[in-house]
Design a protein around this motif. Structure first.
Motif, PDB file in Angstrom:
ATOM      1  N   ALA A 171      -0.186  30.731  21.086  1.00 25.37           N
ATOM      2  CA  ALA A 171       0.422  31.657  20.125  1.00 25.37           C
ATOM      3  C   ALA A 171       0.915  32.924  20.795  1.00 25.37           C
ATOM      4  O   ALA A 171       1.851  33.578  20.309  1.00 25.37           O
ATOM      5  N   ALA A 172       0.308  33.280  21.929  1.00 25.04           N
ATOM      6  CA  ALA A 172       0.660  34.527  22.617  1.00 25.04           C
ATOM      7  C   ALA A 172       1.825  34.359  23.584  1.00 25.04           C
ATOM      8  O   ALA A 172       2.290  35.352  24.171  1.00 25.04           O
ATOM      9  N   VAL A 173       2.299  33.146  23.766  1.00 22.01           N
ATOM     10  CA  VAL A 173       3.381  32.889  24.717  1.00 22.01           C
ATOM     11  C   VAL A 173       4.719  32.950  23.980  1.00 22.01           C
ATOM     12  O   VAL A 173       5.032  32.085  23.160  1.00 22.01           O
ATOM     13  N   PRO A 174       5.550  33.973  24.249  1.00 20.40           N
ATOM     14  CA  PRO A 174       6.797  34.138  23.486  1.00 20.40           C
ATOM     15  C   PRO A 174       7.728  32.926  23.546  1.00 20.40           C
ATOM     16  O   PRO A 174       8.407  32.610  22.570  1.00 20.40           O
ATOM     17  N   LEU A 180       8.072  28.556  15.565  1.00 26.95           N
ATOM     18  CA  LEU A 180       6.827  28.786  14.836  1.00 26.95           C
ATOM     19  C   LEU A 180       6.569  30.269  14.574  1.00 26.95           C
ATOM     20  O   LEU A 180       5.538  30.621  14.014  1.00 26.95           O
ATOM     21  N   GLY A 181       7.511  31.128  14.967  1.00 27.80           N
ATOM     22  CA  GLY A 181       7.364  32.552  14.680  1.00 27.80           C
ATOM     23  C   GLY A 181       7.172  33.375  15.937  1.00 27.80           C
ATOM     24  O   GLY A 181       6.940  32.836  17.026  1.00 27.80           O
ATOM     25  N   PRO A 182       7.252  34.702  15.796  1.00 29.01           N
ATOM     26  CA  PRO A 182       7.079  35.594  16.943  1.00 29.01           C
ATOM     27  C   PRO A 182       5.684  35.471  17.543  1.00 29.01           C
ATOM     28  O   PRO A 182       4.703  35.248  16.823  1.00 29.01           O
ATOM     29  N   ALA A 183       5.601  35.636  18.842  1.00 26.00           N
ATOM     30  CA  ALA A 183       4.326  35.521  19.549  1.00 26.00           C
ATOM     31  C   ALA A 183       3.293  36.501  18.995  1.00 26.00           C
ATOM     32  O   ALA A 183       3.627  37.605  18.556  1.00 26.00           O
ATOM     33  N   TRP A 184       2.037  36.064  19.025  1.00 23.58           N
ATOM     34  CA  TRP A 184       0.935  36.914  18.575  1.00 23.58           C
ATOM     35  C   TRP A 184      -0.279  36.653  19.446  1.00 23.58           C
ATOM     36  O   TRP A 184      -0.682  35.500  19.636  1.00 23.58           O
ATOM     37  N   GLU A 185      -0.873  37.715  19.959  1.00 26.09           N
ATOM     38  CA  GLU A 185      -2.095  37.575  20.752  1.00 26.09           C
ATOM     39  C   GLU A 185      -3.297  38.023  19.936  1.00 26.09           C
ATOM     40  O   GLU A 185      -3.334  39.156  19.427  1.00 26.09           O
ATOM     41  N   VAL A 186      -4.268  37.151  19.814  1.00 32.71           N
ATOM     42  CA  VAL A 186      -5.518  37.474  19.131  1.00 32.71           C
ATOM     43  C   VAL A 186      -6.345  38.371  20.045  1.00 32.71           C
ATOM     44  O   VAL A 186      -6.601  38.024  21.206  1.00 32.71           O
ATOM     45  N   ALA A 187      -6.745  39.521  19.547  1.00 30.81           N
ATOM     46  CA  ALA A 187      -7.430  40.507  20.389  1.00 30.81           C
ATOM     47  C   ALA A 187      -8.871  40.114  20.701  1.00 30.81           C
ATOM     48  O   ALA A 187      -9.354  40.332  21.816  1.00 30.81           O
TER      49      ALA A 187
END
Length: 304
Positions: A171-174, A180-187
């Protein structure tokens, strides 16, 4: 973009009822505080036991409708916890409960025969991609799932761990699946756990009260299952005392799986409902926030 709560928690569980047992108080607490709580359940629990007389016909070797029934139980449990966002990975019925058997060493392993559509057989990238889409939509700062052993070895729990951890990376890889949508990194990522010291204390109280059948075979002074984590390895504890009755109600909603005379409620009867109010975690990713005197975070969002 739809307005999102400031704090957002996403939990990945294998079957209906796992969430209420492991993190029901946490979910209820955060929901009551207005924080975002999203539950992703990977299967409908089609291979679970049926503890309600008269519902045996729902079993996999009969009408095979237990999953549909448990979908309703899960909805009731979420209503009890105040959680409004709960989903099935890939949609209801995409992955089937894999079933399990007991290994001679006392932990769960995959059954001898596994359905072709069983979650245990899922393609990891495919299953993770379904979760990536949810992660990028919900944008949680905190993810909760099982440890690498799935708590007690159930293949679906292990697979849920693998899918959750891999999806968090993808999910964090642009450049991964831009559709599937803009990248998001879970903190922060946590693995659910049980405090070894509290579990020993609970078992000791049961045995002293004359209960020798609940959690049969577990000695308060002997070896415990791997989900009982030594206290030094714990990273956080959430106190859901104010919401514990909601957790108990959620457990009761999963009636085909948890009976009122089970070990879960035996603990409540002997120790009071507070035994289910404290929920423990191992921290798998993210810097720790403020710690209590025991060296534990008391809020999964600490430091964010």
């Amino acid at each position: 973009m739809t307005h999102l709560p400031r704090h957002r928690l996403l939990l990945v569980h294998a079957h209906p009822d796992d969430e209420s047992i492991g993190q029901g108080a946490t979910m209820a607490k955060y929901a009551a505080e207005g924080r975002g709580v999203t539950l992703v359940t990977c299967t409908a629990g089609e291979m679970g036991e049926i503890l309600v007389p008269g519902l045996e016909h729902l079993a996999a070797d009969q009408s095979d409708q237990l999953g549909v029934h448990r979908r309703g139980e899960l909805a009731d449990a979420m209503a009890a916890l105040g959680v409004t966002d709960h989903r099935f990975l890939g949609g209801f019925g995409r992955y089937r409960d894999s079933g399990m058997k007991w290994h001679e060493d006392g932990h769960a392993v995959a059954a001898d025969e596994v359905h072709a559509n069983a979650f245990w057989n899922a393609d990891l990238t495919e299953a993770a991609s379904y979760l990536v889409e949810i992660l990028r939509e919900v944008r949680p700062q905190v993810l909760v799932t099982y440890d690498e052993f799935g708590g007690y070895g159930h293949p679906d729990h292990i697979q849920a761990h693998r899918v959750a951890m891999y999806a968090a990376q993808l999910a964090a890889v642009p450049s991964f699946r831009r559709d599937l949508g803009p990248a998001w990194e879970v903190a922060k990522i946590y693995w659910g756990a049980m405090s070894e010291s509290r579990m020993r204390a609970g078992l000791r109280a049961l045995r002293e009260a004359g209960d020798t059948t609940s959690f049969q075979g577990m000695d308060p002074d002997g070896p415990l299952p791997r989900f009982a984590v030594t206290d030094e390895d714990l990273g956080a504890v959430v106190d859901g005392t104010d919401q514990v009755e909601r957790k108990i109600a959620a457990l009761r909603a999963h009636a085909t799986q948890i009976t009122v005379d089970s070990g879960f409620f035996a603990l409540s009867n002997n120790l009071g409902s507070a035994v289910w109010a404290l929920e423990f975690y191992r921290r798998a990713k993210g810097a720790p926030g403020e710690l209590n005197d025991d060296g534990l975070e008391t809020d999964l969002f600490a430091g964010l």
